[in-house]
Motif scaffolding. Structure first.
Motif, mmCIF file in Angstrom:
data_model
loop_
_atom_site.group_PDB
_atom_site.id
_atom_site.type_symbol
_atom_site.label_atom_id
_atom_site.label_comp_id
_atom_site.label_asym_id
_atom_site.label_seq_id
_atom_site.Cartn_x
_atom_site.Cartn_y
_atom_site.Cartn_z
ATOM 1 N N CYS A 38 1.046 1.277 -2.173
ATOM 2 C CA CYS A 38 1.025 2.605 -1.554
ATOM 3 C C CYS A 38 -0.121 3.476 -2.043
ATOM 4 O O CYS A 38 -0.135 4.682 -1.763
ATOM 5 N N TYR A 39 -1.080 2.917 -2.736
ATOM 6 C CA TYR A 39 -2.172 3.708 -3.305
ATOM 7 C C TYR A 39 -2.927 4.453 -2.205
ATOM 8 O O TYR A 39 -3.411 3.863 -1.250
ATOM 9 N N GLN A 40 -3.012 5.758 -2.330
ATOM 10 C CA GLN A 40 -3.716 6.673 -1.434
ATOM 11 C C GLN A 40 -3.188 6.626 0.001
ATOM 12 O O GLN A 40 -3.940 6.825 0.946
ATOM 13 N N GLN A 41 -1.905 6.371 0.168
ATOM 14 C CA GLN A 41 -1.283 6.415 1.492
ATOM 15 C C GLN A 41 -0.143 7.415 1.434
ATOM 16 O O GLN A 41 0.847 7.193 0.738
ATOM 17 N N TYR A 42 -0.260 8.496 2.164
ATOM 18 C CA TYR A 42 0.762 9.522 2.175
ATOM 19 C C TYR A 42 1.979 9.038 2.956
ATOM 20 O O TYR A 42 1.857 8.509 4.052
ATOM 21 N N CYS A 44 4.025 6.579 2.288
ATOM 22 C CA CYS A 44 4.209 5.125 2.266
ATOM 23 C C CYS A 44 5.577 4.772 1.682
ATOM 24 O O CYS A 44 6.023 5.368 0.705
ATOM 25 N N ALA A 74 -2.230 -3.764 -4.230
ATOM 26 C CA ALA A 74 -3.323 -3.170 -3.475
ATOM 27 C C ALA A 74 -4.002 -4.209 -2.588
ATOM 28 O O ALA A 74 -4.493 -3.876 -1.498
ATOM 29 N N ARG A 77 -2.117 -4.982 1.104
ATOM 30 C CA ARG A 77 -1.963 -3.979 2.172
ATOM 31 C C ARG A 77 -2.546 -4.457 3.459
ATOM 32 O O ARG A 77 -3.426 -5.123 3.646
#
Length: 77
Positions: A38-42, A44, A74, A77
């Motif tokens: 979920c890195y940098q995904q609002y 998620c 990561a 994804r």
């Protein structure tokens, strides 16, 4: 005698699979996998992480597992 052996085997199986005996590495791996996915995904929703891999030599801490899980999450994804 047979009941005693069956109880011993069942007790050992419960002991090995109990979540209380999960290593710090595996706990870190699961947390890192979710964070990496979920890195940098609002908004998620993290997936269920895969089964924890066997730690490499020298990997045993929560942070070691977190780092490895983050990279793998990561990349999926």
């Amino acid at each position: 005698m047979k009941k005693g052996i069956a109880a011993l085997v069942f007790g050992a199986a419960v002991l090995i699979t109990s979540p209380a005996f999960a290593s710090a590495f595996c706990e870190g791996y699961q947390a890192g996998y979710k964070a990496g996915y979920c890195y940098q995904q609002y908004g998620c929703i993290p997936p269920i992480p895969p089964i924890c891999p066997i730690p490499n030599v020298g990997e045993s801490t929560f942070q070691d597992g977190y780092n490895r899980g983050f990279v793998e999450g990561a990349s999926r994804r």
